[in-house]
Design a protein around this motif. Structure first.
Motif, mmCIF file in Angstrom:
data_model
loop_
_atom_site.group_PDB
_atom_site.id
_atom_site.type_symbol
_atom_site.label_atom_id
_atom_site.label_comp_id
_atom_site.label_asym_id
_atom_site.label_seq_id
_atom_site.Cartn_x
_atom_site.Cartn_y
_atom_site.Cartn_z
ATOM 1 N N THR A 142 3.907 7.667 37.075
ATOM 2 C CA THR A 142 4.026 6.538 36.153
ATOM 3 C C THR A 142 5.493 6.147 36.010
ATOM 4 O O THR A 142 6.348 7.007 35.787
ATOM 5 C CB THR A 142 3.452 6.883 34.768
ATOM 6 O OG1 THR A 142 2.075 7.211 34.891
ATOM 7 C CG2 THR A 142 3.604 5.695 33.817
ATOM 8 N N ALA A 143 5.769 4.853 36.138
ATOM 9 C CA ALA A 143 7.134 4.343 35.971
ATOM 10 C C ALA A 143 7.125 3.212 34.945
ATOM 11 O O ALA A 143 6.274 2.315 35.005
ATOM 12 C CB ALA A 143 7.691 3.847 37.300
ATOM 13 N N PHE A 144 8.071 3.261 34.004
ATOM 14 C CA PHE A 144 8.254 2.222 32.988
ATOM 15 C C PHE A 144 9.695 1.712 33.044
ATOM 16 O O PHE A 144 10.629 2.477 33.305
ATOM 17 C CB PHE A 144 8.003 2.774 31.579
ATOM 18 C CG PHE A 144 6.583 2.718 31.115
ATOM 19 C CD1 PHE A 144 6.020 1.533 30.675
ATOM 20 C CD2 PHE A 144 5.811 3.867 31.102
ATOM 21 C CE1 PHE A 144 4.708 1.487 30.234
ATOM 22 C CE2 PHE A 144 4.496 3.842 30.668
ATOM 23 C CZ PHE A 144 3.943 2.650 30.224
ATOM 24 N N TYR A 145 9.844 0.416 32.744
ATOM 25 C CA TYR A 145 11.182 -0.148 32.576
ATOM 26 C C TYR A 145 11.110 -1.215 31.484
ATOM 27 O O TYR A 145 10.153 -1.998 31.433
ATOM 28 C CB TYR A 145 11.709 -0.768 33.867
ATOM 29 C CG TYR A 145 13.031 -1.484 33.672
ATOM 30 C CD1 TYR A 145 14.218 -0.751 33.641
ATOM 31 C CD2 TYR A 145 13.084 -2.856 33.466
ATOM 32 C CE1 TYR A 145 15.435 -1.386 33.428
ATOM 33 C CE2 TYR A 145 14.296 -3.493 33.254
ATOM 34 C CZ TYR A 145 15.468 -2.755 33.231
ATOM 35 O OH TYR A 145 16.671 -3.373 33.005
ATOM 36 N N GLY A 146 12.124 -1.246 30.632
ATOM 37 C CA GLY A 146 12.121 -2.250 29.587
ATOM 38 C C GLY A 146 13.506 -2.501 29.010
ATOM 39 O O GLY A 146 14.417 -1.672 29.144
ATOM 40 N N GLU A 147 13.651 -3.656 28.373
ATOM 41 C CA GLU A 147 14.882 -4.034 27.686
ATOM 42 C C GLU A 147 14.536 -4.505 26.282
ATOM 43 O O GLU A 147 13.418 -4.956 26.031
ATOM 44 C CB GLU A 147 15.612 -5.146 28.447
ATOM 45 C CG GLU A 147 16.035 -4.759 29.848
ATOM 46 C CD GLU A 147 16.706 -5.912 30.584
ATOM 47 O OE1 GLU A 147 16.634 -7.046 30.065
ATOM 48 O OE2 GLU A 147 17.293 -5.672 31.652
ATOM 49 N N GLY A 148 15.498 -4.390 25.377
ATOM 50 C CA GLY A 148 15.246 -4.814 24.005
ATOM 51 C C GLY A 148 16.535 -4.995 23.242
ATOM 52 O O GLY A 148 17.633 -4.799 23.767
ATOM 53 N N ASP A 149 16.399 -5.361 21.977
ATOM 54 C CA ASP A 149 17.581 -5.553 21.140
ATOM 55 C C ASP A 149 17.236 -5.316 19.672
ATOM 56 O O ASP A 149 16.065 -5.199 19.300
ATOM 57 C CB ASP A 149 18.167 -6.959 21.316
ATOM 58 C CG ASP A 149 17.125 -8.043 21.109
ATOM 59 O OD1 ASP A 149 16.391 -7.995 20.101
ATOM 60 O OD2 ASP A 149 17.038 -8.945 21.961
ATOM 61 N N GLY A 150 18.258 -5.235 18.857
ATOM 62 C CA GLY A 150 18.093 -5.011 17.425
ATOM 63 C C GLY A 150 19.404 -5.247 16.707
ATOM 64 O O GLY A 150 20.407 -5.650 17.299
ATOM 65 N N ASP A 151 19.395 -4.994 15.408
ATOM 66 C CA ASP A 151 20.596 -5.173 14.591
ATOM 67 C C ASP A 151 21.491 -3.948 14.670
ATOM 68 O O ASP A 151 21.019 -2.815 14.831
ATOM 69 C CB ASP A 151 20.206 -5.430 13.138
ATOM 70 C CG ASP A 151 19.450 -6.743 12.975
ATOM 71 O OD1 ASP A 151 19.717 -7.675 13.758
ATOM 72 O OD2 ASP A 151 18.589 -6.817 12.083
#
Length: 250
Positions: free
Chosen positions: A79-88
């Motif tokens: 299983t391979a996952f990749y992700g991007e995100g943001d926050g304060d």
């Protein structure tokens, strides 16, 4: 590990082990290959005991699982996952800003399905790379964490209908995590180090078998890592949220 962290981990373990929805992701089937695209709408919470503060970052993770049944009752899963995100982001000296994160998660498991029972055990390695950029005005802090995990887990699947199309499932995994980190910022501060921490991974959800070649699943999953912050205080890093997946059988 503080008493508070021990109590939190004990409560999580008790909840999962006592749940009637303990289950494996898939029971043994006649198919040789399974391909599962996934979307994990996760949130990262950093909970610090000593300061009772919580920071949340939203990360959309896109993943793919390739599973093969080489012999009866055994599965190999990649299983391979990749992700991007943001926050304060808030810095006492620099003020308010934003956090931008990038996460890569690769897991390889060998699973044994007990014949005639809806119960399985599994183990294997896992690799996680987490990059974080904290930006406040002209200030930039870069944090890169690489984690290698040794995992072992269990799961069960529970049929909700006589035809087996509706199922509840869950998996529970414990792990030893070797973490390496590197930190640098525009003030010229640089730091690096490594340590070994405990980790938990769990999920529970629902699966609908559409036909002989396709199924849909929706679950809630979480990944918890106990580590320390920059000043040596214990904390829990929790990545959690709902996940949707389609499994194709070949």
């Amino acid at each position: 590990m503080s008493r508070l962290n021990i109590k939190i981990l004990a409560l999580l373990l008790g909840f999962i082990l006592c749940s009637s929805a303990l289950a494996a992701d898939e029971e043994e089937s006649d198919t040789i290959i399974q391909l599962t695209p996934r979307v994990w709408l996760s949130s990262l919470n950093i909970v610090n005991d000593e300061e009772t503060s919580t920071d949340q970052i939203s990360i959309t993770m896109y993943g793919l699982t390739f599973a093969v049944n080489p012999v009866a009752n055994f599965n190999l899963l990649l299983t391979a996952f990749y992700g991007e995100g943001d926050g304060d982001y808030f810095n006492t000296y620099e003020g308010s800003g934003t956090t931008e994160v990038e996460r890569t998660d690769i897991e390889f498991l060998l699973r044994y399905n007990f014949p005639g029972k809806k119960f399985s055990v599994f183990f294997g390695p896992r690799y996680v790379d987490f990059k974080e950029d904290n930006i406040a005005g002209s200030f930039l802090a870069e944090d890169d964490v690489t984690i290698w995990l040794a995992e072992v887990g269990l799961g069960v699947v529970a049929d909700m209908s006589n035809n087996g199309r509706h199922r509840l499932f869950s998996n529970f995994t414990v792990a030893a995590a070797f973490a390496e980190y590197e930190y640098r910022d525009t003030n010229g501060f640089v730091e690096s180090g490594d340590d070994v921490y405990p980790a938990l991974d769990f999920n529970f959800g629902y699966q609908y078998v559409i036909g002989s070649y396709l199924s849909f699943s929706a679950r809630y999953r979480g990944f918890i890592l106990f580590d320390e912050n920059d000043v040596g205080h214990g904390r829990l890093n929790t990545l959690h949220g709902p996940e949707l997946a389609l499994t194709f059988y070949f």
